[in-house]
Motif scaffolding. Structure first.
Motif, PDB file in Angstrom:
ATOM      1  N   LYS A  75      -2.290  -2.653  -5.211  1.00 21.29           N
ATOM      2  CA  LYS A  75      -1.749  -1.286  -5.228  1.00 21.29           C
ATOM      3  C   LYS A  75      -2.561  -0.307  -4.374  1.00 21.29           C
ATOM      4  N   ASN A  76      -3.237  -0.829  -3.379  1.00 23.62           N
ATOM      5  CA  ASN A  76      -3.991   0.008  -2.450  1.00 23.62           C
ATOM      6  C   ASN A  76      -3.296  -0.001  -1.100  1.00 23.62           C
ATOM      7  N   ARG A  77      -3.759   0.856  -0.213  1.00 27.22           N
ATOM      8  CA  ARG A  77      -3.112   0.983   1.089  1.00 27.22           C
ATOM      9  C   ARG A  77      -4.119   0.832   2.224  1.00 27.22           C
ATOM     10  N   LEU A  78      -3.585   0.415   3.358  1.00 22.82           N
ATOM     11  CA  LEU A  78      -4.349   0.338   4.601  1.00 22.82           C
ATOM     12  C   LEU A  78      -3.927   1.513   5.468  1.00 22.82           C
ATOM     13  N   HIS A  79      -4.899   2.283   5.944  1.00 23.37           N
ATOM     14  CA  HIS A  79      -4.632   3.421   6.816  1.00 23.37           C
ATOM     15  C   HIS A  79      -5.270   3.164   8.178  1.00 23.37           C
ATOM     16  N   LEU A  80      -4.534   3.470   9.234  1.00 24.34           N
ATOM     17  CA  LEU A  80      -5.039   3.327  10.603  1.00 24.34           C
ATOM     18  C   LEU A  80      -5.147   4.721  11.206  1.00 24.34           C
ATOM     19  N   HIS A  92       4.033  -1.141  17.816  1.00 30.11           N
ATOM     20  CA  HIS A  92       5.474  -0.909  17.901  1.00 30.11           C
ATOM     21  C   HIS A  92       6.216  -2.095  18.520  1.00 30.11           C
ATOM     22  N   LEU A  93       5.595  -2.770  19.470  1.00 28.52           N
ATOM     23  CA  LEU A  93       6.223  -3.956  20.053  1.00 28.52           C
ATOM     24  C   LEU A  93       6.402  -5.057  19.008  1.00 28.52           C
ATOM     25  N   ALA A  94       5.510  -5.083  18.029  1.00 27.52           N
ATOM     26  CA  ALA A  94       5.627  -6.039  16.926  1.00 27.52           C
ATOM     27  C   ALA A  94       6.570  -5.517  15.831  1.00 27.52           C
ATOM     28  N   ARG A  95       7.154  -4.350  16.069  1.00 23.65           N
ATOM     29  CA  ARG A  95       8.084  -3.708  15.128  1.00 23.65           C
ATOM     30  C   ARG A  95       7.447  -3.417  13.779  1.00 23.65           C
ATOM     31  N   LEU A  96       6.191  -2.987  13.820  1.00 20.06           N
ATOM     32  CA  LEU A  96       5.456  -2.702  12.593  1.00 20.06           C
ATOM     33  C   LEU A  96       4.995  -1.250  12.506  1.00 20.06           C
ATOM     34  N   GLY A  97       5.541  -0.402  13.354  1.00 18.75           N
ATOM     35  CA  GLY A  97       5.157   1.005  13.344  1.00 18.75           C
ATOM     36  C   GLY A  97       5.404   1.668  12.006  1.00 18.75           C
ATOM     37  N   ASP A  98       6.554   1.396  11.400  1.00 21.24           N
ATOM     38  CA  ASP A  98       6.872   1.995  10.106  1.00 21.24           C
ATOM     39  C   ASP A  98       5.954   1.487   8.998  1.00 21.24           C
ATOM     40  N   LEU A  99       5.634   0.213   9.031  1.00 24.99           N
ATOM     41  CA  LEU A  99       4.772  -0.365   8.007  1.00 24.99           C
ATOM     42  C   LEU A  99       3.421   0.331   7.969  1.00 24.99           C
ATOM     43  N   PHE A 100       2.885   0.646   9.136  1.00 26.72           N
ATOM     44  CA  PHE A 100       1.568   1.258   9.225  1.00 26.72           C
ATOM     45  C   PHE A 100       1.616   2.775   9.410  1.00 26.72           C
TER      46      PHE A 100
END
Length: 108
Positions: A75-80, A92-100
């Motif tokens: 229940k923790n989060r990763l922040h970049l 974004h090329l990996a289509r993970l922009g929304d996830l992060f």
């Protein structure tokens, strides 16, 4: 890869430096997952500071996904933070922009 720990032990800030690629990811992975496992009983998010990361490839993105999954199980989060336009573009090329939560303000 060099890293610096800052902030509190509950919500650490890790400053990555140099390349986050297939050559450096095994060492980074071992250190970060070891740190997460040690603090598993405690709560807290993890923030990765990319201000001094000059290059990231798909191995780096795979590491981010693994860290995200490991942290979200507790229940923790990763922040970049402080991603360069090039590193944002790789995500974004990996289509993970929304996830992060990486905004699409990249050009190119």
């Amino acid at each position: 890869m060099d890293k610096e720990l800052a902030a509190t032990s509950e919500n650490p800030l890790i400053k990555l430096e140099g390349h986050v690629d297939r050559n450096t990811v095994p060492k980074i992975r071992k250190e970060l997952l070891g740190m997460i496992r040690k603090k598993k009983k405690s709560t807290g998010d993890l923030t990765l500071d990319f201000s001094n990361v000059s290059k990231m490839d798909t191995a780096g993105v795979a590491l981010l996904v693994e860290l995200h999954r490991t942290l979200s199980n507790g229940k923790n989060r990763l922040h970049l933070v402080h991603l360069s336009d090039k590193n944002k573009q790789v995500i974004h090329l990996a289509r993970l922009g929304d996830l992060f939560g990486v905004e699409k303000d990249v050009t190119g």
